[in-house]
Design a protein around this motif. Structure first.
Motif, PDB file in Angstrom:
ATOM      1  N   LEU A   1       0.851  -1.179   0.000  1.00 20.34           N
ATOM      2  CA  LEU A   1       0.000   0.000   0.000  1.00 20.34           C
ATOM      3  C   LEU A   1       0.889   1.232   0.000  1.00 20.34           C
ATOM      4  CD1 LEU A   1      -3.018   0.755   0.231  1.00 20.34           C
ATOM      5  CD2 LEU A   1      -2.748   0.735   2.706  1.00 20.34           C
ATOM      6  N   ILE A   2       0.606   2.151  -0.904  1.00 15.51           N
ATOM      7  CA  ILE A   2       1.351   3.401  -0.946  1.00 15.51           C
ATOM      8  C   ILE A   2       0.380   4.540  -0.715  1.00 15.51           C
ATOM      9  CG2 ILE A   2       2.796   4.939  -2.339  1.00 15.51           C
ATOM     10  CD1 ILE A   2       3.756   2.469  -3.854  1.00 15.51           C
ATOM     11  N   LYS A   3       0.704   5.396   0.247  1.00 18.80           N
ATOM     12  CA  LYS A   3      -0.167   6.517   0.588  1.00 18.80           C
ATOM     13  C   LYS A   3       0.668   7.787   0.710  1.00 18.80           C
ATOM     14  CE  LYS A   3      -4.253   4.571   1.155  1.00 18.80           C
ATOM     15  NZ  LYS A   3      -5.487   5.046   0.491  1.00 18.80           N
ATOM     16  N   GLU A   4      -0.037   8.907   0.625  1.00 13.07           N
ATOM     17  CA  GLU A   4       0.589  10.206   0.852  1.00 13.07           C
ATOM     18  C   GLU A   4       0.413  10.575   2.329  1.00 13.07           C
ATOM     19  OE1 GLU A   4       2.006  12.312  -1.461  1.00 13.07           O
ATOM     20  OE2 GLU A   4       1.656  11.033  -3.207  1.00 13.07           O
TER      21      GLU A   4
ATOM     22  N   GLU B   1      -9.732  -5.221  11.245  1.00 16.85           N
ATOM     23  CA  GLU B   1      -9.257  -4.130  10.405  1.00 16.85           C
ATOM     24  C   GLU B   1      -8.509  -3.107  11.254  1.00 16.85           C
ATOM     25  OE1 GLU B   1     -12.408  -2.504   8.031  1.00 16.85           O
ATOM     26  OE2 GLU B   1     -12.881  -4.455   7.118  1.00 16.85           O
ATOM     27  N   LEU B   2      -7.403  -2.649  10.706  1.00 19.94           N
ATOM     28  CA  LEU B   2      -6.595  -1.618  11.350  1.00 19.94           C
ATOM     29  C   LEU B   2      -6.734  -0.354  10.507  1.00 19.94           C
ATOM     30  CD1 LEU B   2      -4.410  -0.819  13.493  1.00 19.94           C
ATOM     31  CD2 LEU B   2      -2.699  -1.565  11.821  1.00 19.94           C
ATOM     32  N   ASN B   3      -7.282   0.678  11.103  1.00 15.96           N
ATOM     33  CA  ASN B   3      -7.498   1.942  10.420  1.00 15.96           C
ATOM     34  C   ASN B   3      -6.456   2.954  10.866  1.00 15.96           C
ATOM     35  OD1 ASN B   3     -10.174   1.301   9.102  1.00 15.96           O
ATOM     36  ND2 ASN B   3     -10.691   0.949  11.237  1.00 15.96           N
ATOM     37  N   MET B   4      -5.790   3.547   9.888  1.00 14.52           N
ATOM     38  CA  MET B   4      -4.725   4.489  10.182  1.00 14.52           C
ATOM     39  C   MET B   4      -5.043   5.808   9.509  1.00 14.52           C
ATOM     40  SD  MET B   4      -1.536   1.862   9.649  1.00 14.52           S
ATOM     41  CE  MET B   4      -2.181   1.243   8.117  1.00 14.52           C
ATOM     42  N   SER B   5      -5.098   6.869  10.284  1.00 11.91           N
ATOM     43  CA  SER B   5      -5.433   8.176   9.728  1.00 11.91           C
ATOM     44  C   SER B   5      -4.273   9.148   9.913  1.00 11.91           C
ATOM     45  CB  SER B   5      -6.695   8.725  10.403  1.00 11.91           C
ATOM     46  OG  SER B   5      -6.473   8.914  11.784  1.00 11.91           O
ATOM     47  N   SER B   6      -4.369  10.268   9.199  1.00  7.75           N
ATOM     48  CA  SER B   6      -3.314  11.308   9.264  1.00  7.75           C
ATOM     49  C   SER B   6      -1.928  10.677   9.178  1.00  7.75           C
ATOM     50  CB  SER B   6      -3.442  12.107  10.560  1.00  7.75           C
ATOM     51  OG  SER B   6      -4.720  12.702  10.670  1.00  7.75           O
ATOM     52  N   LEU B   7      -1.742   9.879   8.151  1.00 10.91           N
ATOM     53  CA  LEU B   7      -0.506   9.117   8.019  1.00 10.91           C
ATOM     54  C   LEU B   7       0.721  10.016   8.019  1.00 10.91           C
ATOM     55  CD1 LEU B   7      -1.638   6.452   5.417  1.00 10.91           C
ATOM     56  CD2 LEU B   7      -0.952   6.040   7.787  1.00 10.91           C
TER      57      LEU B   7
ATOM     58  N   SER C   1      -6.841   3.060  14.822  1.00  8.17           N
ATOM     59  CA  SER C   1      -7.896   2.344  15.545  1.00  8.17           C
ATOM     60  C   SER C   1      -8.064   0.979  14.901  1.00  8.17           C
ATOM     61  CB  SER C   1      -9.213   3.120  15.512  1.00  8.17           C
ATOM     62  OG  SER C   1      -9.697   3.206  14.180  1.00  8.17           O
ATOM     63  N   ALA C   2      -8.653   0.084  15.615  1.00  6.71           N
ATOM     64  CA  ALA C   2      -8.851  -1.256  15.079  1.00  6.71           C
ATOM     65  C   ALA C   2     -10.105  -1.852  15.690  1.00  6.71           C
ATOM     66  CB  ALA C   2      -7.634  -2.149  15.367  1.00  6.71           C
ATOM     67  N   GLN C   3     -10.601  -2.874  15.032  1.00 11.46           N
ATOM     68  CA  GLN C   3     -11.733  -3.594  15.578  1.00 11.46           C
ATOM     69  C   GLN C   3     -11.748  -5.004  15.023  1.00 11.46           C
ATOM     70  OE1 GLN C   3     -14.689  -0.774  13.242  1.00 11.46           O
ATOM     71  NE2 GLN C   3     -15.790  -2.593  13.869  1.00 11.46           N
ATOM     72  N   GLN C   4     -12.471  -5.862  15.711  1.00 14.10           N
ATOM     73  CA  GLN C   4     -12.662  -7.233  15.255  1.00 14.10           C
ATOM     74  C   GLN C   4     -14.158  -7.421  15.025  1.00 14.10           C
ATOM     75  OE1 GLN C   4     -11.805 -10.459  18.036  1.00 14.10           O
ATOM     76  NE2 GLN C   4     -11.096 -11.759  16.358  1.00 14.10           N
TER      77      GLN C   4
ATOM     78  N   THR D   1      -5.432   8.364   4.693  1.00  9.58           N
ATOM     79  CA  THR D   1      -5.944   7.307   5.553  1.00  9.58           C
ATOM     80  C   THR D   1      -5.717   5.958   4.886  1.00  9.58           C
ATOM     81  OG1 THR D   1      -7.652   8.757   6.457  1.00  9.58           O
ATOM     82  CG2 THR D   1      -8.026   6.409   6.654  1.00  9.58           C
ATOM     83  N   ALA D   2      -5.460   4.944   5.690  1.00 10.47           N
ATOM     84  CA  ALA D   2      -5.270   3.594   5.164  1.00 10.47           C
ATOM     85  C   ALA D   2      -6.005   2.601   6.052  1.00 10.47           C
ATOM     86  CB  ALA D   2      -3.786   3.243   5.097  1.00 10.47           C
ATOM     87  N   THR D   3      -6.473   1.525   5.433  1.00  8.03           N
ATOM     88  CA  THR D   3      -7.119   0.447   6.181  1.00  8.03           C
ATOM     89  C   THR D   3      -6.493  -0.875   5.795  1.00  8.03           C
ATOM     90  OG1 THR D   3      -9.234   1.599   6.347  1.00  8.03           O
ATOM     91  CG2 THR D   3      -9.267  -0.785   6.624  1.00  8.03           C
TER      92      THR D   3
END
Lengths: 111, 115
Positions: free
Chosen positions: B11-14, B75-81, B65-68, B18-20
Motif C-alpha cells: 500500500l502506498i499513501k501520501e 481491520e486496522l485503520n490508520m489516519s493522518s498518516l 484504531s482497530a476492531q474485530q 488514511t489507510a485500512t
C-alpha cells in the motif's frame, strides 16, 4: 561457530555446525517463551516454545533452554543448514496472549 | 492448511491520508493481534482482540484504531498518516489467547509506504 551467553545481533556459522542464539528477557510473569524465525519479507514463523515452569524443551533439530535465575533464553540449532539463514527473535507471551519480541539475531549459514 | 490472510500486501499513501489494513485469521481462531515492524526492527505490538473485544493495547498511536468483526476478521485503520508510519504491519491469530501454547500464527504482512 557458537555463541553462548551474550545476545549478538549477527551470527555466522558453517553449514553443519551447531548454532546457539541467546536472548535476555525482562518479564518474569510471562507464561511462555518462544522462538520465531523470520525470513526476508515474510511474517515471523513459530519454531518452538517453552512453558515458564520448564527449563529445556527439544524439537526437531532445535532445543530451547530457559534459565529463569538469570532471565536467559537460548535456541540451539543442530547441524545448521543454509535454509536456517534468517532473523531469529525470542519472545515472551503474556497471559492475555500477546507476544513481546526481543532484539533479533541474524543467522548466516556459510556453505 | 489455511493461514492468516492479510490485505492489501502493499500500500502506498501520501502524508495525511488514511489507510485500512485487513486481517482474516485462521478459521476458528478467535484472537487477533496487530504488530508494526520498521526496517531492521523487531515487531512491536499494537493491539489485540479476543472474541471481538479489545484484549490488550500496546504502542498504538491515537491516530490508529482497530476492531474485530463478528466473523473474527479485523481491520486496522490508520489516519493522518506520517512518514514514520511506513512499515510492515503483521497480523497474527491464535485460539483462546493461546492458553496452552506460546504460538502465534502470523500473516505475510502488509507493507505500507507513506510518501
Amino acid at each position: 561457530g557458537e555463541s553462548v551467553g551474550l545476545h549478538l545481533p549477527t551470527l555466522s556459522v558453517q553449514e553443519g555446525d551447531n548454532s546457539i542464539i541467546n536472548c535476555a528477557y525482562s518479564n518474569s510473569a510471562s507464561d511462555y517463551f518462544i522462538w520465531y524465525k523470520q525470513e526476508s519479507g515474510k511474517g515471523p514463523q513459530f519454531i518452538i516454545d517453552i512453558r515458564s515452569n520448564m527449563d529445556k524443551r527439544q524439537g526437531q533439530r532445535v532445543t530451547v533452554l530457559l534459565n529463569k535465575t538469570v532471565k536467559h533464553l537460548s535456541l540451539q540449532i543442530a547441524a545448521t543448514q543454509p535454509g536456517d539463514s534468517a532473523v531469529y527473535f525470542c519472545a515472551e507471551k503474556s497471559l492475555a496472549g500477546k507476544s513481546t519480541f526481543g532484539d533479533g539475531t541474524t543467522l548466516t549459514v556459510k556453505p | 492448511a489455511a493461514g492468516v490472510i492479510q490485505s492489501p500486501r502493499h500500500l502506498i499513501k501520501e502524508k495525511r491520508e488514511t489507510a485500512t489494513l485487513k486481517c482474516y485469521p485462521i478459521p476458528r481462531h478467535d484472537t487477533v493481534y496487530w504488530y508494526q515492524q520498521g526496517p531492521g526492527q523487531d515487531p512491536q505490538f499494537l493491539i489485540s482482540f479476543y472474541e471481538k473485544m479489545q484484549s490488550d493495547k500496546g504502542s498504538i498511536p491515537d491516530r490508529f484504531s482497530a476492531q474485530q468483526f463478528s466473523d473474527y476478521h479485523s481491520e486496522l485503520n490508520m489516519s493522518s498518516l506520517e512518514l514514520g508510519d511506513s512499515a510492515l504491519y503483521f497480523c497474527a491469530s491464535s485460539l483462546g489467547q493461546g492458553a496452552n501454547t506460546g504460538e502465534l500464527f502470523f500473516g505475510e504482512g502488509s507493507r505500507l509506504t507513506v510518501l
